[in-house]
Every structure is written in structure tokens, then in C-alpha cells.
Design an enzyme around this catalytic site. Structure first.
Site, mmCIF file in Angstrom:
data_model
loop_
_atom_site.group_PDB
_atom_site.id
_atom_site.type_symbol
_atom_site.label_atom_id
_atom_site.label_comp_id
_atom_site.label_asym_id
_atom_site.label_seq_id
_atom_site.Cartn_x
_atom_site.Cartn_y
_atom_site.Cartn_z
ATOM 1 N N GLU A 90 8.320 5.579 -4.618
ATOM 2 C CA GLU A 90 7.961 6.729 -4.355
ATOM 3 C C GLU A 90 6.940 7.225 -4.445
ATOM 4 O O GLU A 90 6.269 8.316 -4.704
ATOM 5 C CB GLU A 90 8.432 7.283 -5.839
ATOM 6 N N ASP A 146 -16.181 24.090 22.523
ATOM 7 C CA ASP A 146 -17.308 24.677 22.074
ATOM 8 C C ASP A 146 -16.088 26.305 22.049
ATOM 9 O O ASP A 146 -16.799 27.590 21.662
ATOM 10 C CB ASP A 146 -18.340 25.274 21.164
ATOM 11 N N GLU A 177 10.525 -8.228 -9.387
ATOM 12 C CA GLU A 177 11.262 -7.345 -10.096
ATOM 13 C C GLU A 177 12.246 -7.602 -9.752
ATOM 14 O O GLU A 177 13.406 -7.537 -10.196
ATOM 15 C CB GLU A 177 11.041 -5.994 -9.815
ATOM 16 N N VAL A 201 16.508 2.607 -5.925
ATOM 17 C CA VAL A 201 15.736 3.132 -6.340
ATOM 18 C C VAL A 201 14.350 1.956 -6.550
ATOM 19 O O VAL A 201 13.311 2.244 -6.551
ATOM 20 C CB VAL A 201 15.851 3.910 -7.432
ATOM 21 N N THR A 204 4.021 2.304 -14.467
ATOM 22 C CA THR A 204 2.211 1.297 -14.621
ATOM 23 C C THR A 204 1.935 1.182 -13.502
ATOM 24 O O THR A 204 0.827 1.184 -12.665
ATOM 25 C CB THR A 204 2.429 -0.088 -15.235
ATOM 26 N N ILE A 250 12.325 1.882 -3.073
ATOM 27 C CA ILE A 250 11.737 2.743 -2.987
ATOM 28 C C ILE A 250 10.719 2.948 -3.550
ATOM 29 O O ILE A 250 10.000 3.450 -4.503
ATOM 30 C CB ILE A 250 12.471 4.008 -2.670
ATOM 31 N N ASN A 269 7.717 -5.747 -6.231
ATOM 32 C CA ASN A 269 8.939 -5.307 -5.855
ATOM 33 C C ASN A 269 9.860 -7.224 -5.720
ATOM 34 O O ASN A 269 11.104 -7.945 -6.301
ATOM 35 C CB ASN A 269 9.380 -5.215 -4.491
ATOM 36 N N ASP A 307 -18.081 17.092 24.957
ATOM 37 C CA ASP A 307 -19.031 17.924 26.035
ATOM 38 C C ASP A 307 -20.349 17.666 25.713
ATOM 39 O O ASP A 307 -20.970 16.273 24.661
ATOM 40 C CB ASP A 307 -19.023 19.260 24.840
#
Length: 923
Positions: free
Chosen positions: A290, A649, A718, A285, A748, A288, A715, A332
Site C-alpha cells: 500500500e 532554448d 507474515e 491485502v 509500522t 499489496i 511479506n 545544444d
């Protein structure tokens, strides 16, 4: 009867008698019984809906993308691990994002509905030998119907009789100049050019006609284009494909990391299987992102908002990023690169040339002589030319109703340009018409290519005014006006006039000749204007001069084209105009060099797909193209790996707009069909707005990469605490709990990340080529900076914070705390250090190479509000008792706050040094 399969050209070539036989009708039309039978056989004259659109399916697709599915699973995992509140929060984010995306994309494709709305409601037909007014949906093949100026035409039809009929076919051909129509067959140049055929959805500008319907409903050219549009599949945008790829990458990384942590927890730490599984699920989790979908949505929505301020309305959010990838623009000419306003810019007289300033259908600008010694009021030749231009004219210009609208032209753009020329000279048109009332008119037709009017002059005498194509007038001139004197025209005069005409033609300009003749008793000229005919009037003319006109380029187009060249975006002009005009305009505004290849519609028809794919790789211009050819041009570029933006157009442009990676419709002159088929609508019909939108699209993609860099670098710090825990076999207690990891990801980090999604364009974003088709959001540079630079620095700092707290409490003399106040304080400081490292990362991620100070340290208010929020949230986790137990945190001392508040400063300065080195290398 079933509708015939003959081609348009077949119908045009048939004799009238055979034509009537083919359609089983006659000059008095059908009987009511025949019409009813045919209506039962061929169906109503409407555009049929062939595809149904499910609003429920459109709604649900926003919740079934790979990232959305991953978020559903991650929310479920969070609930499974006992974190019900976080699981609900993840699901809530998914629901809100999906609803917002659906709301943004609710302007679904309604091309067929718009096609229906464009057809007129009533048509005048001959039935049972009498004129009747019927609903246009009841028109059938074989019906004889009447056309008058201002009428929309309800079916593809052949003209049986016409008087000065001119038709606006811009909805089919994209060109604004009205086309002359007549009963006699003449092939013309390009598609829809048969002189004796008219088409559904076009408009009669002037004149009258009687025509016989040959195709109705879906069998018309209008209907065939509708069918092609309906069956055109909508492909996934590059951004959608890239997000799916990124989701798979992140999912694989998260699952592999979770598997590694699961195995390590069992074999290294000897955790029970159940506890190891929950621990591994928490890591999955955590890895990922989020906030990816909300950030993507916000970035795209911010891009939409910024584009709307720059005259570009985007219907689907993913189209914003697609614009940033654009490598080729098929544009065009009329109205997009040019102003779509025929403007006279020169007046050529035998011994004087005048320049006309001021552009467009407004009363501005003036006429000045190239030789300033010649004053306008002393030029009788010019005065006469202006009078002829104004009076030999059937067009009217209605003033604009407001400052935001344009004047309305009732007639042809060419004649409107002549009225504007007269106004710029200071003539009062109302007074002029009163002083020179019209006594007779010999209308314009495509055979003569001229128009003649006869007027009564203030002294009571009559005068003949003629204007039209030079080749049709010069041969009728026996005299010439030079400096107020009339003399016989000489071969040298003819040579000079032809040379001037060729000179202007080489520049892509159109010339129109002006001549006159006095009622002076010459042979064959009647005394009564009512007796004047083409044969006895249009002869012995006196040549006056030429008016030279063009549809001028937009003033801002030059800078926009130059910016495209710098950005390595190729521009391919695709127009229905003549090759000479197309190349002249393309060269003038810098799209191509004068060495560019010009391919006409006829040449394109003979080309194979492979030859076309080779042709579009070089400098090329397409002129006189038909609807399906524009579609082929887009396909050929896409086959070569290009990301194609295509403008349009008219009805004819709808298939190409749907096929293109980004279809761009004109908001002012565009039909509803084109607008519904397109991904983006220009509110000012301006090519420069496309370039501005591309810049915004590039910014969106850059912001998504900044978000990824920011969200992924957290990450590493972490994960490092868990790595230390695992490889020490539990001797180093977890420096960060699973709840604290998820606090960073969903708490955060979220708002600063969303702030990065709203970052403004960096300087130089349009000085780089479009990203390669095989480039990806998550590239080596982002991985290195996220894991090997930002993430590594944050890991060192947060790990230091953890050990520093333990050191101040007796470590290494005592073992690292695994519970109690010291452990809670250590994990709190680890979490706080990561948060403040992320504050520095949010600031650093705002630019790729430029100094953050060059874009303004405080210019992105969203990021700073996010930083304030994350600091406030961190403080709440530390000081609110109800949160302390849930998140394993505690209050910290003042000196700890001082350390944390100073922490981002050196991290920002270190990154500024790295960027400076990178910029130096680039230089």
C-alpha cells in the site's frame, strides 16, 4: 487571397516585380479594403490553439493508474473483511497521493499561449499609401511593413529595402550571432539563411528595412513549429510503464497466494468456505504494498527538491526517474556547453601576441603580452588596435541591475566583445569617445563584411578606422604597422597574417581584422569627412592586427562531461554553428575525439532514417541543423533503444523537446515556448546541472528498489505463520492474525519505507552505466534478498519468538495455545519480532553494496523518526486496552523488551558481512 504555397526560397529568388505580382501588392502596400478582404480569407495573424486540455481528465488520471485501482480494490476488501478503519486509511492514502501528484504536474503544457505572447502587439504598415500603426494580428500577406532596430518581426517576409539590418534569429536557429539581412538574394548556409527573408518571432538588432509579408499566423515558420508541437503525442514515462508492470506482477502474486490460501484453508484446515474466503482476502491485502504510490511520490518529490537546489526545475514528477535512465544527451552548444558570451581571448600583432584573460560581459581580466618583457603601456600598436575596436563600434553595454543579472547588450555580441577588450585594457570608453568624436560612418554590410568610421583626433586631424573580415580588409591594405612604424606590406607579411588566421580557425576561433588610414592628402581622399564614400575611403589602409574570439566553454563543463563518460552516457552535440567550430568545441571539452564524424544539416537532409540511425550509434556531431532535423535526431536515437534527453532554448526546439524522453529547456535564454514544451528547466542554462539531475534521477530509482526490498521482505515472515497453520492442518494456531499483518503493512512499515524513498545518493552512483531498457524495478536480486535473505532471517526470528513464548509456558508437554493469555502473548511477540527485524531491514536497505556506516548510520533522519514511530505504535498496541482487543495483543515483560531492542544489532552486522563479501568480489 489564400496564402501561397511557394517555398521561402521561391519567394527569395523572385524578381521584385514578379514578387509583387505573386502577392498582388505593390511598393505602396495594400488598400484598407484589400487588407480587410485578405484578413477574412486567411484569418488573424495569431498562433491557433488546436488542442484543448481537460483539467478534469488530468486530475482523474492520478486516480486511475493500475496501482491506484489496486489500492481502491484493496481498501474495499479491507472493509469487506470487517476492517473499516484500515479500508478508509488505504483510500485516504490514494486520495492524498493523487491530489499531490496533480498539484505537482499542474504546470501543464502551454506552448501555444507562449507563442502568442511572443508576437509583437503593433506593426508599422503602408496602407492606402500611408504609414499606419496596426495590431500585429491584422497583418496579412502582401502588407508592406517597416522594421526598425529593436522591433520584433510579425510575419515571414521578404525584404525590399534594408540599411545595415541585422536580425537575431536565435528563437529559430538557436544561435546568438545576429544575421545580416539585405534586399538582394543570397542563399546562405543552412535553413533560414536567405539574406532577403525575415521570419516571425525574430528580432531586429540594428538597422532599418522595408519588407512585404508573405506568410502570417499558422502558415509562418513559427506557426508550423507550433502546429508540430501541438500534435506531438506525449508518451508514458518509463517509470509509469514500469510501475504498471510492477502492479501487474504484485497483483498476480497476491491473487495467486490468496487462491492458494483459500484452497488450503478449505481442504487442509477444513475451514468453512466463507471463513476461508475472508482469510484469503486478508492475505491478498497483506501482499499489496500500500505504501508504493506514496513512496514513489515522495521519492520523486524529494528528487525535485534536491534538483531545484542544483538549478534544475522539474515540471512532472515522473521526469525525475526518467533522467536516471538517460543514455544519450542531445545538447545544444551555445549557452549550454559554452557561456553564450563571445569573448576575445587573443590579440595578434605582426610581431607580438597578447593573451586576454577574463571571460564574459563583465569588466574583469586583463591583457598581457606573451613576452612579459613587453609592457602594455609601451605598445603603441596595441593601443591603436584597442582604440579602433572601441570607436569603430555601434554597440552599447548596459550594466547589470543586480549581482544576479547579466549586463544588457544593445547591439551584436561581436562588437560587445571588442568593447570589453577595451575595458580590460583600462580604457575609459566615455572619455575616449569624447576625445575622438565620430564625424562619419560607413555602416557594416554583408557584401563588404566590414564597418568604417571616421573620427576627429585631439589635434584636429581626421582618421579612418576599419574593422571586419580579414579577407575583405587585407586586400585593401598597402601598408602595415610594426612596432609603431608604418611600412609597405610585403608578401611575407600577408603570408604570416594568413597563417595566423588559419591557425586560429583550426581551433574553431573567429578572427577579425583591424586597420586604419590617416587623412594625409593621399589621392582620392576628400578633405571633408562628409564626402567620404566606400569607394574613396576604404583603400590604402594600414593593417594593425587581428582580434581572436570564441564563445568559451563553461568552466565546470569538463568535469560534467567526464562524469557522463564514466556513467556511460553519450553526448551528441546538435548545433546551428559551423562544423569547424562545433568539432573544435566538442573535442576541446572532451565530448568526442578528433575522429568524430561531423554531419551538416544539408547532409542530414539527404540521409534516410536507417542511415541516420546507424550514424548516431557512433561518435557524431551535428552542425547547421534545422528544427525538424533535431527532431529526427532524437527519434533516430529512440529507435535505437536509447533514453534521450534533449536540450533547447528556441521556438525551433519545441518539437524535439516534446519528442525526447526528457526535454530540457534553458531558463535564462530559453523562450517560453521551449520552457512549456520541456519536462525540465535549467535555471542556469548549464550542462553540468543536467548531469547533476541525472544523478538525482538514478538515486530516485535506486531508492524505489530499496523500498521494494524493504516492503517485500516483511511479506515472508507474515506469510510463514499462515503456512505453518495451513500445513499443520490447524495444529499450529495462527502465530499472526490478519489484523496484525495489516498493522505491519499499513502501520509500522510505512514511515521507515517513506524514509528510504528520501535516501541520499550512494557513492559511485555515476560510475555505473544506465540501467538496461528491459531491466525492471522488481528484479531477481531484489526477489532473492527480499524472500531468500532478509525475509528468511525475519521468518526464523519471528517463528522462534512464537515457539519460545509457548515453550516458556509448557510446550511441548502441553499443546500449543490457541486462545487465552499464552496465545495472545505469543502472537504479540511474533508481531514485535517482525517489527524489530524490519528496523534492522530499514537500516540494511539504505545501501546496496556500501557499508551503512560509510554513509552515516544516523544521516537519514526520516528513517529514524519512522523507527521511533513504529516502536511507539507497537507499544501503544501492547499497552492501550482499546487496541489490545482489536489487534489481539498484550503487554510484554522487561526481558522481552531487552531481547527485542538487541535483536537488530546482529542482523545489521550479518548484513554488513555479506556486503563486505560482495564488495570484495567486485574489486
Amino acid at each position: 487571397m489564400a496564402q501561397s504555397r511557394l517555398t521561402a526560397d521561391d519567394y527569395a529568388k523572385l524578381t521584385v516585380a514578379k514578387f509583387y505580382d505573386q502577392l498582388q501588392t505593390g511598393k505602396t502596400g495594400l488598400t484598407s479594403t484589400q487588407a480587410d478582404q485578405r484578413l477574412q480569407q486567411v484569418g488573424p495573424n495569431t498562433i491557433q490553439q488546436t488542442q484543448s486540455r481537460s483539467q478534469l481528465k488530468a486530475f482523474l488520471k492520478n486516480f486511475t493508474s493500475l496501482m491506484a485501482l489496486l489500492l481502491w480494490v484493496s481498501g474495499l476488501i479491507a472493509m469487506f473483511t470487517g476492517m473499516l478503519e484500515l479500508g478508509i486509511a488505504i483510500w485516504a492514502v490514494n486520495l492524498i497521493n493523487g491530489c499531490f501528484s496533480f498539484w505537482q504536474e499542474h504546470a501543464a503544457q502551454k506552448a501555444t499561449d507562449s507563442l502568442k505572447a511572443m508576437l509583437p502587439t503593433y506593426t508599422q504598415v503602408l496602407r492606402d499609401g500611408q504609414t499606419q500603426q496596426i495590431n500585429a494580428t491584422e497583418l496579412v500577406p502582401g502588407d508592406v511593413f517597416l522594421i526598425q532596430a529593436g522591433n520584433s518581426i510579425s510575419a515571414d517576409a521578404r525584404i525590399i529595402q534594408a540599411t545595415s539590418l541585422q536580425v537575431d534569429e536565435s528563437a529559430l536557429t538557436g544561435e546568438s550571432l545576429a544575421v545580416d539581412k539585405r534586399a538582394a538574394y543570397e542563399k546562405g548556409e543552412g535553413r533560414f539563411a536567405e539574406r532577403n527573408l525575415v521570419y516571425a518571432g525574430t528580432i531586429a538588432v540594428s538597422g532599418t528595412a522595408t519588407a512585404v509579408a508573405v506568410q502570417t499566423g499558422m502558415q509562418t515558420e513559427f506557426g508550423q513549429i507550433a502546429a508540430l508541437t501541438q500534435h506531438q503525442k506525449t508518451t508514458a514515462s518509463p517509470l509509469t510503464a514500469e510501475l504498471n508492470r510492477l502492479t501487474r506482477q504484485i497483483s498476480l502474486i497476491a491473487i495467486l497466494i490468496g487462491l492458494i490460501f483459500f484452497i488450503a484453508a478449505i481442504f487442509f484446515v477444513h475451514y468453512p468456505v466463507a471463513k476461508s474466503f475472508i482469510f484469503a482476502l486478508g492475505m491478498i491485502v497483506a501482499f499489496i504494498p500500500e505504501g508504493l504510490l506514496p513512496t514513489v511520490t515522495l521519492s520523486l518529490a524529494q528528487g525535485v527538491t534536491r534538483m531545484s537546489k542544483r538549478h534544475a526545475l522539474v515540471k512532472e514528477l515522473s521526469s525525475v526517474e526518467t533522467l536516471g535512465e538517460t543514455t544519450v544527451i542531445c545538447s545544444d552548444k551555445t549557452g549550454t556547453l559554452t557561456q553564450n558570451q563571445m569573448t576575445i581571448n587573443h590579440v595578434w600583432l605582426p610581431q607580438q601576441i597578447y593573451h586576454v584573460s577574463g571571460e564574459g560581459y563583465v569588466n574583469n581580466g586583463k591583457i598581457t603580452a606573451n613576452d612579459q618583457a613587453v609592457a602594455l603601456k609601451y605598445s603603441p600598436d596595441l593601443a591603436l588596435l584597442l582604440r579602433v575596436a572601441a570607436l569603430d563600434n555601434d554597440t552599447e553595454i548596459k550594466p547589470a541591475k543586480s549581482s544576479t543579472t547579466k549586463p544588457k547588450i544593445l547591439g551584436t555580441p561581436t562588437e560587445a566583445a571588442h568593447l570589453i577588450l577595451a575595458e580590460k585594457s583600462g580604457l575609459d570608453l566615455a572619455q575616449l569617445r569624447q576625445a575622438y568624436p565620430r564625424a562619419q560612418e560607413l555602416p557594416f554590410d554583408s557584401d563588404r563584411k566590414r564597418m568604417t568610421t571616421i573620427h576627429t583626433q585631439p589635434d584636429g586631424s581626421q582618421v579612418i578606422y576599419v574593422k571586419g573580415a580579414l579577407d575583405g580588409i587585407l586586400t585593401l591594405c598597402t601598408s602595415i604597422l610594426v612596432n609603431g612604424q608604418v611600412r609597405s606590406i610585403t608578401p611575407d607579411d600577408v603570408h604570416d597574417i594568413d597563417q595566423a588566421n588559419q591557425h586560429y580557425a583550426a581551433q574553431g576561433l573567429r578572427s577579425m581584422a583591424i586597420a586604419y588610414r590617416n587623412f594625409d592628402g593621399q589621392a582620392n581622399l576628400p578633405t571633408d569627412p562628409a564626402d567620404c564614400t566606400i569607394a574613396n575611403t576604404e583603400q590604402h589602409l594600414t593593417f594593425v592586427g587581428l582580434t581572436v574570439m570564441a564563445d568559451p566553454p563553461r568552466p565546470e563543463i569538463y568535469a560534467a562531461v567526464e562524469k557522463c563518460h564514466r556513467a556511460k552516457i553519450r553526448i551528441i552535440m546538435v548545433t546551428g554553428d559551423s562544423p569547424l567550430t562545433a568539432k573544435s568545441v566538442a573535442t576541446k571539452i572532451g565530448i568526442t575525439s578528433d575522429q568524430a564524424r561531423v554531419i551538416t544539416g544539408d547532409e542530414l537532409s539527404a540521409m534516410s532514417d536507417i542511415d541516420l540511425q546507424k550514424a548516431v550509434q557512433g561518435e557524431v556531431i551535428f552542425a547547421r541543423v534545422a528544427p525538424e532535423q533535431k527532431y529526427r535526431i532524437v527519434q533516430a536515437n529512440q529507435h535505437n533503444g536509447e533514453i534521450v534527453a534533449s536540450t533547447g532554448d528556441g521556438v525551433n526546439d519545441a518539437p524535439a523537446l516534446k519528442q525526447a524522453d526528457i526535454g530540457i529547456a534553458m531558463g535564462v535564454t530559453g523562450t517560453d515556448v521551449a520552457k512549456d514544451a520541456a519536462d525540465m528547466i535549467l535555471t542556469d542554462d548549464n550542462f553540468a546541472s543536467i548531469v547533476a539531475a541525472i544523478e538525482e534521477g538514478r538515486t530516485v530509482y535506486s531508492n524505489l528498489q530499496k523500498f521494494l526490498l524493504y516492503i517485500l521482505n516483511s511479506n515472508v515472515p507474515e506469510a510463514i505463520p499462515s503456512v505453518l497453520f495451513l500445513f499443520s492442518r490447524g495444529l499450529i494456531p495462527l502465530p499472526l492474525t490478519v489484523m496484525q499483518i495489516l498493522t505491519v503493512d499499513l502501520g509500522t512499515d510505512m514511515l521507515p519505507a517513506l524514509g528510504l524513498g528520501a535516501e541520499a545518493s550512494e557513492p559511485g552512483v555515476m560510475d555505473q552505466p544506465p540501467r538496461a531498457r528491459n531491466a525492471h524495478l522488481l528484479n531477481k536480486s531484489i526477489i532473492w534478498k527480499a524472500f531468500g535473505w532478509y525475509g528468511l532471517i525475519a521468518s526464523v526470528v519471528s517463528t522462534f519468538a512464537y515457539f519460545f513464548v509457548n515453550w516458556t509456558n509448557g510446550w511441548p508437554q502441553v499443546a500449543l495455545a490457541s486462545h487465552g493469555n499464552t496465545y495472545v502473548l505469543a502472537t504479540t511477540m511474533t508481531l514485535a519480532a517482525i517489527v524489530f527485524c524490519q528496523i534492522a531491514a530499514a537500516i540494511n536497505c539504505r545501501t546496496k553494496f556500501n557499508s551503512v556506516f560509510s554513509v552515516g548510520l544516523f544521516s537519514n533522519h526520516r528513517i529514524w523518526w519512522g523507527i521511533i514511530f513504529e516502536v511507539a505504535l507497537l507499544a501503544a498496541l501492547m499497552y492501550l486496552p482499546v487496541l489490545q482487543g482489536l489487534f489481539n495483543t498484550t503487554a510484554i515483560a522487561g526481558r522481552d523488551w531487552a531481547f527485542l531492542l538487541c535483536l537488530p544489532i546482529p542482523l545489521v552486522l550479518i548484513e554488513e558481512g555479506r556486503k563486505a563479501v560482495v564488495r570484495q568480489r567486485h574489486r
